[in-house]
Design a protein around this motif. Structure first.
Motif, mmCIF file in Angstrom:
data_model
loop_
_atom_site.group_PDB
_atom_site.id
_atom_site.type_symbol
_atom_site.label_atom_id
_atom_site.label_comp_id
_atom_site.label_asym_id
_atom_site.label_seq_id
_atom_site.Cartn_x
_atom_site.Cartn_y
_atom_site.Cartn_z
ATOM 1 N N ALA A 7 0.807 -1.231 0.000
ATOM 2 C CA ALA A 7 0.000 0.000 0.000
ATOM 3 C C ALA A 7 0.829 1.266 0.000
ATOM 4 C CB ALA A 7 -0.942 0.000 1.204
ATOM 5 N N VAL A 16 -5.870 2.267 -2.463
ATOM 6 C CA VAL A 16 -6.334 2.617 -1.122
ATOM 7 C C VAL A 16 -7.003 3.984 -1.127
ATOM 8 C CG1 VAL A 16 -5.602 3.173 1.235
ATOM 9 C CG2 VAL A 16 -4.683 1.150 0.092
ATOM 10 N N ILE A 28 -10.909 -0.630 5.894
ATOM 11 C CA ILE A 28 -9.725 -0.795 5.063
ATOM 12 C C ILE A 28 -8.518 -1.049 5.959
ATOM 13 C CG2 ILE A 28 -8.219 0.294 3.332
ATOM 14 C CD1 ILE A 28 -10.629 2.133 2.664
ATOM 15 N N VAL A 30 -4.133 -2.117 5.674
ATOM 16 C CA VAL A 30 -2.985 -2.278 4.787
ATOM 17 C C VAL A 30 -1.928 -3.127 5.467
ATOM 18 C CG1 VAL A 30 -3.417 -0.104 3.576
ATOM 19 C CG2 VAL A 30 -1.841 -0.128 5.532
ATOM 20 N N VAL A 46 -7.205 4.140 8.848
ATOM 21 C CA VAL A 46 -6.928 2.862 8.190
ATOM 22 C C VAL A 46 -6.127 1.978 9.149
ATOM 23 C CG1 VAL A 46 -5.687 1.769 6.269
ATOM 24 C CG2 VAL A 46 -6.978 3.883 5.899
#
Length: 286
Positions: A7, A16, A28, A30, A46
């Motif tokens: 990401a 993203v 979400i 990562v 996130v």
């Protein structure tokens, strides 16, 4: 939850950002090698977890709770690449991931003349064997690669590269937009997608003409022998495996492996993908 690997890279980061426009940040996550590089994403809500393809335990932790996993292919080649992908696929299965999307490439095949396409084919085999729902995003050849090949030509006016063939060069922004669309429309594709390509397939003769029109300066196309290109690449400090990898792009292009132009990308993103002139002008404006 949607988890995205890579990401902080070109495609993963763009994807993203597009997801954040469509779904709440807490949906979400990562997986990144260095979480410090994704601190701004953490600040926006996130979930950021460290995930190292050489550390399967970290991947299992990073993938925890994922309904979907976007596995961005590694910047490695050969067995080192496939081994890393195998670790990620195994970790995804162990973490109970519901569905895996993988950034493959048009031309992925075990007999491709381009090593990366052979690696993609091997990774697709790993996904097929999991029994999970999976999608291989058969991305068009990244236009950024062509722009890299043009770096010296931008100033010299001489596109001195090996003999090639038409390639459906495709922009990262359009591919990220398609990736986000597929993630948000679960189950639209099972297995490999059609080629997700830009609107035209071009060889470097055509690119020379585009560069001339875009800049108002003349560009010529010089065809180097494969051995001469390899020697020049080595002389510029590239390791032999990288020189061979770059040369194999031209061999695969000559073999017609990247010529297909398909409407699927345009249908997914709802507009015509950027053509090469647009991408070149954007790059060279900087």
């Amino acid at each position: 939850m949607i988890i995205v690997t890579g990401a902080t890279g070109q495609l993963g980061r763009r994807t993203v950002e597009l997801l954040l426009q469509r779904v709440p940040a807490d949906r979400i996550g990562v997986s990144v090698r260095d979480p410090r590089k994704a601190q701004d994403l953490a600040d926006r809500g996130v979930r950021v977890r460290q995930g190292d393809f050489d550390d399967p335990d970290s991947l299992r932790h990073a993938f925890e709770g994922a309904e979907q996993l976007l596995l961005v292919s590694l910047d490695r080649t050969g067995e080192e690449c496939v081994t890393g992908h195998r670790a990620a696929v195994d970790a995804a299965v162990q973490a109970g991931v519901g569905r895996i999307l993988y950034t493959s490439q048009m031309g992925a095949a075990h007999d491709s003349r381009f090593q990366a396409c052979r690696d993609h084919a091997a990774t697709e085999d790993l996904l097929r064997a999991t029994g999970l729902p999976w999608t291989a995003l058969r991305n068009g050849f990244y236009a950024s690669s062509a722009l890299q090949f043009l770096r010296s030509a931008r100033h010299s006016g001489d596109i001195a590269l090996p003999a090639d063939g038409p390639v459906a060069w495709t922009g990262h922004d359009d591919l990220a937009e398609a990736t986000a669309a597929i993630l948000l429309d679960e189950g639209r594709f099972q297995g490999p997608t059609p080629p997700l390509t830009g609107p035209e397939a071009l060889d470097f003769d055509a690119i020379a003409e585009i560069a001339a029109r875009a800049t108002g300066r003349p560009f010529k196309r010089t065809v180097l022998g494969d051995d001469d290109f390899r020697e020049q690449t080595l002389a510029h400090g590239a390791p032999a495996p990288i020189a061979d990898l770059l040369l194999s792009i031209f061999a695969a292009a000559r073999n017609g492996e990247f010529t297909t132009v398909d409407p699927t990308l345009a249908e997914l993103i709802g507009h015509r993908p950027a053509d090469f002139r647009t991408l070149l002008e954007h790059e060279w404006a900087e």
